[in-house]
Design an enzyme around this catalytic site. Structure first.
Site, PDB file in Angstrom:
ATOM      1  CB  THR A 153       9.318   2.104  -1.662  1.00 51.16           C
ATOM      2  OG1 THR A 153       8.715   2.903  -2.324  1.00 51.16           O
ATOM      3  CG2 THR A 153      10.774   3.412  -2.107  1.00 51.16           C
ATOM      4  NE  ARG A 165       3.227   2.311   5.717  1.00 54.31           N
ATOM      5  CZ  ARG A 165       4.192   2.388   5.355  1.00 54.31           C
ATOM      6  NH1 ARG A 165       4.776   3.510   4.211  1.00 54.31           N
ATOM      7  NH2 ARG A 165       3.653   1.742   3.509  1.00 54.31           N
ATOM      8  N   GLY A 198       1.092   1.125 -22.622  1.00 48.93           N
ATOM      9  CA  GLY A 198       0.935   1.830 -23.888  1.00 48.93           C
ATOM     10  C   GLY A 198      -0.989   1.864 -23.348  1.00 48.93           C
ATOM     11  NE  ARG A 200       1.409   6.824   1.678  1.00 51.91           N
ATOM     12  CZ  ARG A 200       1.070   6.293   2.033  1.00 51.91           C
ATOM     13  NH1 ARG A 200       0.098   6.263   2.581  1.00 51.91           N
ATOM     14  NH2 ARG A 200       2.244   6.128   2.091  1.00 51.91           N
ATOM     15  CG  ASP A 205       8.658   7.974  -3.287  1.00 55.38           C
ATOM     16  OD1 ASP A 205       9.252   7.094  -3.180  1.00 55.38           O
ATOM     17  OD2 ASP A 205       7.560   8.250  -2.353  1.00 55.38           O
ATOM     18  CE  LYS A 248      -7.769   2.747 -28.401  1.00 57.23           C
ATOM     19  NZ  LYS A 248      -6.507   2.788 -28.169  1.00 57.23           N
ATOM     20  CG  ASP A 305       9.209   8.903   1.895  1.00 57.71           C
ATOM     21  OD1 ASP A 305       8.737   8.343   2.351  1.00 57.71           O
ATOM     22  OD2 ASP A 305       8.656  10.042   1.405  1.00 57.71           O
ATOM     23  N   GLY A 306      10.434   7.433   4.350  1.00 59.06           N
ATOM     24  CA  GLY A 306       9.990   7.963   6.284  1.00 59.06           C
ATOM     25  C   GLY A 306      10.910   7.253   7.056  1.00 59.06           C
ATOM     26  N   GLY A 342       6.768   0.517   3.630  1.00 60.90           N
ATOM     27  CA  GLY A 342       6.310  -0.674   2.982  1.00 60.90           C
ATOM     28  C   GLY A 342       7.191  -1.743   2.272  1.00 60.90           C
ATOM     29  CG  ASP A 392       5.380   4.290  -4.069  1.00 56.99           C
ATOM     30  OD1 ASP A 392       5.207   3.171  -4.217  1.00 56.99           O
ATOM     31  OD2 ASP A 392       5.166   5.111  -2.922  1.00 56.99           O
ATOM     32  NE  ARG A 451      -8.189   7.351 -33.582  1.00 60.60           N
ATOM     33  CZ  ARG A 451      -7.709   7.774 -32.681  1.00 60.60           C
ATOM     34  NH1 ARG A 451      -7.980   9.139 -32.003  1.00 60.60           N
ATOM     35  NH2 ARG A 451      -7.002   6.735 -31.714  1.00 60.60           N
ATOM     36  NE  ARG A 486       3.802  -2.598   0.024  1.00 60.97           N
ATOM     37  CZ  ARG A 486       3.330  -1.962   1.021  1.00 60.97           C
ATOM     38  NH1 ARG A 486       2.424  -0.978   0.240  1.00 60.97           N
ATOM     39  NH2 ARG A 486       2.788  -2.330   2.588  1.00 60.97           N
ATOM     40  CG  MET A 530      -0.023   0.241  -3.925  1.00 63.14           C
ATOM     41  SD  MET A 530       0.843  -0.010  -2.970  1.00 63.14           S
ATOM     42  CE  MET A 530      -0.575  -0.310  -1.920  1.00 63.14           C
ATOM     43  CB  ALA A 578      23.640  -7.580  -1.020  1.00 62.12           C
ATOM     44  NE  ARG A 633      -2.896  -2.542 -24.458  1.00 67.50           N
ATOM     45  CZ  ARG A 633      -3.448  -1.277 -23.462  1.00 67.50           C
ATOM     46  NH1 ARG A 633      -4.637  -1.328 -25.054  1.00 67.50           N
ATOM     47  NH2 ARG A 633      -3.352   0.118 -23.645  1.00 67.50           N
TER      48      ARG A 633
HETATM   49  O1  F6P Z   1       5.244   3.451  -0.390  1.00 68.16           O
HETATM   50  C1  F6P Z   1       5.291   2.099  -1.273  1.00 68.16           C
HETATM   51  C2  F6P Z   1       3.468   2.166  -0.554  1.00 68.16           C
HETATM   52  O2  F6P Z   1       2.851   0.976  -1.763  1.00 68.16           O
HETATM   53  C3  F6P Z   1       2.651   3.647  -1.638  1.00 68.16           C
HETATM   54  O3  F6P Z   1       2.358   3.478  -3.326  1.00 68.16           O
HETATM   55  C4  F6P Z   1       0.805   3.034  -1.224  1.00 68.16           C
HETATM   56  O4  F6P Z   1      -0.010   4.353  -0.825  1.00 68.16           O
HETATM   57  C5  F6P Z   1       1.359   2.812   0.616  1.00 68.16           C
HETATM   58  O5  F6P Z   1       2.477   2.193   0.857  1.00 68.16           O
HETATM   59  C6  F6P Z   1       0.461   1.659   1.033  1.00 68.16           C
HETATM   60  O6  F6P Z   1       1.039   1.398   2.477  1.00 68.16           O
HETATM   61  P1  F6P Z   1       0.129   0.617   2.975  1.00 68.16           P
HETATM   62  O7  F6P Z   1       0.477  -0.640   2.806  1.00 68.16           O
HETATM   63  O8  F6P Z   1      -0.201   1.218   4.590  1.00 68.16           O
HETATM   64  O9  F6P Z   1      -1.453   0.788   3.072  1.00 68.16           O
END
Ligand code: F6P
Length: 319
Positions: A125, A72, A185, A171, A129, A213, A103-104, A11, A127, A211, A252, A169, A22, A154
């Site tokens: 990424t 990918r 918030g 997953r 992650d 809200k 990660d992939g 992604g 994410d 309350r 993204r 996003m 760079a 909001r």
């Molecule tokens: O890894 C980045 C990401 O945006 C994830 O948050 C999301 O689940 C995934 O890619 C979506 O992938 P695609 O663009 O292939 O649908």
């Protein structure tokens, strides 16, 4: 080390262009020849490449997406695809590859390393992650994008006294939901790392209603059940006026934040230093504000958890 290639994979993430810039400029500064590979690992297999000069990366630091395009690549997951990629690099006498992605992509970079190519990974990424790095390229921009969306939602949530569910996003990761939820918030944040308890979210909402809200913004990471499911459940249980928004791929895109541009510039430069020092087989990371590197296995064998402190804090502040 004379000829180095750079590719972006998986992604896209805002700031990838700054990282490519760079790599190209630091590489040329050290007298290297730099090649851009198009469409990630598929470009290695299909031999889609071009020589990059100083001008190739002019005027891209502020642009989201990636000028190298990304993909990918299922073919690269096979041993045959990896051998084809290695053969291309051998034929073109390319000594090292910088891989920018999630990660992939870092697993792909490791696989290439195992068949004899010097590679350095850069975590890119939205994410955030990737373990052992505090930040990945693109995360800060995405947090700002989602926070801006929360601000806008909001306004209308308050005016109409409605419940808004915003799906973001992630997953397998609630990092984006947590950080944007803290910044915006959000009244509740639902993440894949914590088993979903819609009942508890409803109780919170109903306590709020008592309350007086009548509006709330609830963030749901896509891997935590999804906004539509959570929205339907909340509507069914509380009978409140609920709307669901799925932010999707707009998270993204967009111009990278200054933070992401600086992170990407530092990481791209570090990747070149590592290759010049003969230290392939590593991923560039940012820890406590410092750029460093770790071996693929150290990083890929771990899973990045959410900060429990931040998660609890978000709950406390949303009371
Ligand atoms: O890894 C980045 C990401 O945006 C994830 O948050 C999301 O689940 C995934 O890619 C979506 O992938 P695609 O663009 O292939 O649908």
């Amino acid at each position: 080390m004379k000829r180095i290639a750079v590719l972006t994979s998986g992604g896209d993430a805002p700031g990838m262009n700054a990282a490519v810039r760079a790599v190209v400029r630091k590489g040329i500064y050290h007298g290297l020849e730099i090649f851009g590979i198009k469409r990630g690992f598929s470009g290695l297999i299909n031999r889609e490449y071009f020589r990059m000069k100083l001008g190739s990366v002019a005027d891209i630091i502020h642009r989201g997406g990636t000028v190298l395009h990304t993909a990918r690549s299922p073919e690269f997951l096979t041993a045959e695809g990896q051998q084809q990629a290695a053969a291309f690099l051998r034929d073109e006498k390319i000594d090292g590859v910088v891989v920018i992605g999630g990660d992939g992509s870092l697993k792909g970079a490791k696989a290439l390393g195992e068949i004899g190519v010097a590679t350095v990974g850069i975590p890119g990424t939205i994410d955030n992650d990737i373990p052992l790095t505090d930040y990945t390229i693109g995360f800060d921009t995405a947090v700002n994008t989602v926070t801006d969306a929360i601000n806008r939602v909001r306004d209308t949530a308050t005016s109409h006294e409605r419940i808004f569910i915003i799906e973001v996003m992630g997953r397998d990761s609630g990092q984006l939901a947590l950080f944007a939820g803290l910044a915006g918030g959000a009244e509740s944040i639902i993440v894949p790392e914590d088993p979903i308890d819609v009942g508890e979210v409803c109780n919170r909402l109903l306590r709020g209603v008592k309350r007086g809200k009548l509006h709330s913004v609830i963030l749901v990471a896509e891997g935590a059940g999804g906004g539509l499911y959570v929205g339907e459940e909340i509507k069914r249980i509380t009978r409140l006026d609920v709307r669901v928004i799925i932010l999707g791929h707009l998270q993204r895109g967009g111009t990278p934040s200054a933070f992401d541009r600086i992170l990407a510039s530092r990481m791209g430069a570090k990747a070149i230093d590592l290759l010049l020092e003969g230290k392939g087989g590593r991923v560039v990371v940012c820890r406590n504000g410092c750029i460093d590197s770790v071996f693929y296995d150290d990083l890929l064998s771990r899973k990045k958890g959410l900060s429990r402190d931040d998660y609890q804090l978000a709950g406390i502040l949303a009371i």
